[in-house]
Design a protein around this motif. Structure first.
Motif, short mmCIF file in Angstrom:
data_model
loop_
_atom_site.label_atom_id
_atom_site.label_comp_id
_atom_site.label_asym_id
_atom_site.label_seq_id
_atom_site.Cartn_x
_atom_site.Cartn_y
_atom_site.Cartn_z
N ALA A 1 50.24 44.14 22.34
CA ALA A 1 50.98 43.77 21.12
C ALA A 1 50.50 42.41 20.64
N ILE A 2 50.55 42.22 19.32
CA ILE A 2 50.29 40.91 18.72
C ILE A 2 51.42 40.61 17.74
N THR A 3 51.60 39.32 17.46
CA THR A 3 52.70 38.89 16.58
C THR A 3 52.20 37.96 15.48
N PRO A 4 51.33 38.44 14.59
CA PRO A 4 50.80 37.55 13.56
C PRO A 4 51.84 37.14 12.52
N SER A 5 52.93 37.88 12.38
CA SER A 5 53.92 37.58 11.34
C SER A 5 54.93 36.51 11.75
N ILE A 6 54.91 36.10 13.01
CA ILE A 6 55.89 35.09 13.46
C ILE A 6 55.47 33.69 13.04
N SER A 7 54.20 33.45 12.83
CA SER A 7 53.66 32.15 12.38
C SER A 7 53.94 31.01 13.36
N ASP A 8 53.87 31.32 14.66
CA ASP A 8 54.03 30.26 15.65
C ASP A 8 52.70 29.86 16.28
N GLY A 9 51.60 30.52 15.84
CA GLY A 9 50.28 30.18 16.36
C GLY A 9 50.00 30.79 17.72
N LEU A 10 50.93 31.60 18.23
CA LEU A 10 50.74 32.23 19.53
C LEU A 10 50.58 33.73 19.36
#
Length: 176
Positions: free
Chosen positions: A91-100
């Motif tokens: 999984a990836i979380t590009p929409s959270i905008s935390d840079g992680l």
């Protein structure tokens, strides 16, 4: 009954040379620190470096020639190839905008072990949405100009390792 005296000045040089690894396991980080253990004063590694300790990032045989005065001795150290077990996130979380965890990509520690490379990412209907032949790829989950959340994609990775052995990885990646 002797008509002359000869004086001999003898210098004994300890020519023992050994290479030791200061790193417990090369395969954990694909890096090792190698050090020369000797009383000799000058060093030349087959990498061109002249320091007592070097850092290496590839398996192979490393050689050092230690010299002092007119004496030189060579020693070798071999780092065996690692079993290549690549971990990829699911999984990836590009929409959270935390840079992680914003990108689906290979960790940099695997890159020295990979030669020829291709990745393909597909929708659940089999439509190819991403392709790269660069092992330094970074995919942020974008499809048709947007990042769609809560979508599962599949990937197919084909590569050859640095020993010439082909590998294929398949899996799924969720974009959150």
């Amino acid at each position: 009954g002797c008509d002359s005296t000869v004086t001999l000045h003898l210098t004994v040089v300890d020519t023992s040379v050994a290479i030791v690894s200061l790193t417990a396991d090369f395969c954990e980080e694909y890096s090792a620190e190698l050090s020369v253990e000797t009383n000799m004063t000058d060093y030349l590694w087959n990498t061109g470096e002249t320091s007592q300790t070097i850092t290496v990032n590839h398996p192979g045989t490393y050689m050092v020639t230690a010299t002092q005065d007119n004496c030189s001795v060579t020693s070798w150290y071999t780092i065996e190839n690692c079993e290549l077990n690549i971990y990829l996130p699911n999984a990836i979380t590009p929409s959270i905008s935390d840079g992680l965890n914003d990108y689906f990509c290979l960790h940099e520690k695997y890159l020295p072990m990979i030669e020829d490379f291709e990745i393909r990412i597909y929708t659940r209907w089999g439509e190819l949405i991403y392709y790269s032949d660069d092992k330094n790829f970074k995919w942020n989950g974008e499809y048709r100009g947007r990042i769609n959340r809560q979508i599962i994609y599949t990937y197919l990775i084909n590569f050859t390792d640095n020993r010439g052995i082909p590998h294929q990885l398949t899996g799924s990646i969720t974009v959150l």
